[in-house]
Design an enzyme around this catalytic site. Structure first.
Site, mmCIF file in Angstrom:
data_model
loop_
_atom_site.group_PDB
_atom_site.id
_atom_site.type_symbol
_atom_site.label_atom_id
_atom_site.label_comp_id
_atom_site.label_asym_id
_atom_site.label_seq_id
_atom_site.Cartn_x
_atom_site.Cartn_y
_atom_site.Cartn_z
ATOM 1 N N GLU A 47 0.829 -1.212 0.000
ATOM 2 C CA GLU A 47 0.000 0.000 0.000
ATOM 3 C C GLU A 47 0.858 1.256 0.000
ATOM 4 O OE1 GLU A 47 -3.086 0.002 -1.183
ATOM 5 O OE2 GLU A 47 -3.628 -1.395 0.413
ATOM 6 N N SER B 112 -25.388 7.705 -15.260
ATOM 7 C CA SER B 112 -24.805 6.948 -14.148
ATOM 8 C C SER B 112 -25.912 6.509 -13.198
ATOM 9 C CB SER B 112 -23.800 7.825 -13.395
ATOM 10 O OG SER B 112 -23.639 7.324 -12.083
ATOM 11 N N GLY C 9 -16.207 5.034 -3.986
ATOM 12 C CA GLY C 9 -15.639 5.584 -2.744
ATOM 13 C C GLY C 9 -15.352 4.528 -1.696
ATOM 14 N N GLY D 40 -12.750 2.255 -2.020
ATOM 15 C CA GLY D 40 -11.361 1.783 -2.101
ATOM 16 C C GLY D 40 -11.210 0.582 -3.009
ATOM 17 N N LEU D 41 -12.223 0.276 -3.837
ATOM 18 C CA LEU D 41 -12.097 -0.850 -4.785
ATOM 19 C C LEU D 41 -11.816 -0.333 -6.195
ATOM 20 C CD1 LEU D 41 -14.942 -3.209 -3.506
ATOM 21 C CD2 LEU D 41 -12.532 -3.177 -2.884
ATOM 22 N N SER D 42 -11.471 0.935 -6.271
ATOM 23 C CA SER D 42 -11.012 1.545 -7.502
ATOM 24 C C SER D 42 -12.063 1.654 -8.593
ATOM 25 C CB SER D 42 -9.792 0.790 -8.025
ATOM 26 O OG SER D 42 -9.027 1.664 -8.775
ATOM 27 N N ASP E 40 -3.667 0.700 -9.964
ATOM 28 C CA ASP E 40 -5.074 0.362 -10.219
ATOM 29 C C ASP E 40 -5.322 0.119 -11.702
ATOM 30 O OD1 ASP E 40 -5.216 0.896 -7.552
ATOM 31 O OD2 ASP E 40 -6.220 2.830 -7.766
HETATM 32 C C1 GLA Z 1 -5.067 4.573 -4.581
HETATM 33 C C2 GLA Z 1 -4.219 4.958 -5.796
HETATM 34 C C3 GLA Z 1 -3.158 3.902 -6.074
HETATM 35 C C4 GLA Z 1 -2.350 3.588 -4.817
HETATM 36 C C5 GLA Z 1 -3.271 3.314 -3.632
HETATM 37 C C6 GLA Z 1 -2.519 3.152 -2.339
HETATM 38 O O1 GLA Z 1 -5.811 3.431 -4.871
HETATM 39 O O2 GLA Z 1 -5.048 5.104 -6.932
HETATM 40 O O3 GLA Z 1 -2.342 4.326 -7.129
HETATM 41 O O4 GLA Z 1 -1.450 4.612 -4.529
HETATM 42 O O5 GLA Z 1 -4.223 4.355 -3.457
HETATM 43 O O6 GLA Z 1 -1.747 2.001 -2.347
#
Ligand code: GLA
Length: 388
Positions: free
Chosen positions: A37, A71, A123, A125-127, A173
């Site tokens: 991370e 959306s 929002g 944290g799963l990108s 990501d």
């Molecule tokens: C977000 C960012 C990534 C990475 C993570 C932390 O997801 O998009 O590039 O830096 O935080 O690991």
């Protein structure tokens, strides 16, 4: 959280909104970061995987110079012209950003209609953002008949986020969302961009993602602040030895030898990144043996480091991690993604998953008043394109 739309409803809604059927659906996954991370923007190592939460992006060319996107999360339609694209601090910036980068790179992009559904929570944290960027770039390739090689596509999507949206994210990501594979984790060297797909033993173990119920309020602010603190660390180390170009180049010994000369806060930030890089390497080795006890232990250590040294956890994430570690069959638990809310990732024996859900469901809700959400997931394939 994402509204969990179903494919038949999505097709119907597309038709109602745009008056003709969608031609394709791009199914773009979310990602979990298993370990590593805040190392990607420090030229370091990461070990993420793609998961079966997907954005469904239904699309059709519309023969104009205008893009219209609906959306389901925001229950809103966004419309924009292809000429003179500008950031508006709106969710549609992610789409505009990708389109704008494609145009800059010389690709011919026409007008299109799109419908964003699926079940990647926003929002959390799963990108969801990188997933959407990948969906949009894949959509344009499909509709307008050009090809980007995978690395070009990854870099272009990252540029869209860095330059257009204004979030200075690393490359993890976008990379994993494009290159992830069913039942594999992706070990990536963020400096050379060399990567290796490493099988995850999914017979007896599974990853359980737990959403804390608190949106990742990352604030690009905190994220950018961490980046600046790392840069201060690099400046310090390179003043001692010019060959040290990033925290990736600094050994733990060198860090500790110089501890007294460093600002304590910068020392802790650097210690996180430097030890986290080592943990990723150890975790990949442990996986290959396989020694899943050690793997879980490294996930635990990663969380402590994110919490104490990098200070990107939150009290809700810490509570989820503490509760999970008390459940038999949980080998490791940590926050995943940028932090400041979002999700934890837990490595769990398959036959203990219900136990975990039951115990955490009760205890977490009782002490926070929040409802945790559970996603039981094996690593899944990358972007899927289907003709409708
Ligand atoms: C977000 C960012 C990534 C990475 C993570 C932390 O997801 O998009 O590039 O830096 O935080 O690991």
């Amino acid at each position: 959280m994402a509204k969990n739309t179903r494919p038949d409803q999505e097709k119907k809604k597309f038709n109602e909104l745009f008056g003709s059927p969608a031609e394709f659906v791009i199914r773009s996954p979310g990602r979990i970061n298993i370990i590593g991370e805040h190392t990607d923007y420090n030229d370091g190592f990461v070990f993420p995987a793609t998961i079966n939460c997907r954005i469904d992006f239904l699309i059709s060319g519309n023969g104009t110079k205008r893009v219209r996107i609906y959306s389901t999360n925001f229950e809103e339609m966004a419309e924009f012209e292809l000429d003179g694209l500008k950031r508006t601090h709106h969710w549609s910036d992610y789409i505009k950003g990708v389109v704008s980068e494609l145009i800059k790179a010389g690709h011919e992009v026409g007008g299109f209609d799109g419908f964003i559904g699926g079940n990647v929570p926003i929002g959390s944290g799963l990108s969801s953002s990188a997933s959407l960027e990948m969906a949009v770039s894949s959509a344009c390739m499909t509709l307008f008949d050009f090809v980007l090689d995978p690395l070009e596509q990854i870099k272009l999507c990252r540029r869209a986020e860095n330059s257009f949206v204004g979030v200075g994210c690393g490359i993890m990501d976008q990379f994993v969302i494009r290159m992830g594979k069913k039942n594999y984790g992706l070990f990536l060297d963020c400096r050379s961009l060399d990567y290796e797909l490493v099988p995850i033993p999914t017979d007896e173990l599974v990853f359980v993602i737990i959403y804390s119920g608190v949106k990742r309020g990352l604030g690009a602010t905190e994220y950018h602040q961490r980046q600046k603190q790392c840069e201060r660390g690099v400046l310090f180390f390179s003043s001692l030895n010019k060959s040290l170009r990033s925290l990736r180049d600094v050994t733990e010994d060198f860090l500790f030898v110089n501890r007294e000369k460093m600002d304590p806060l910068i020392f802790r930030r650097c210690r996180h990144v430097i030890t986290e890089n080592r943990r990723v390497l150890q975790a990949v080795e442990a996986l290959k043996k396989p020694d899943m006890q050690l793997f879980g232990e490294l996930m635990n250590q990663s969380h402590e480091s994110c919490k104490n040294d990098y200070e990107v956890s939150s009290k809700e994430l810490d509570l989820l991690v503490d509760l999970a570690r008390q459940v038999p069959g949980v080998l490791g638990a940590r926050m995943t993604g940028a932090g400041f809310g979002g999700c934890t990732i837990n490595l769990v024996s398959r036959n203990r998953v219900e136990d975990l859900q039951y115990k955490i469901g009760n205890l977490y809700s009782r002490s926070t008043g929040l409802t945790p959400l559970f996603y039981v997931t094996d690593p899944e394939d990358s972007v899927i394109i289907e003709k409708l």
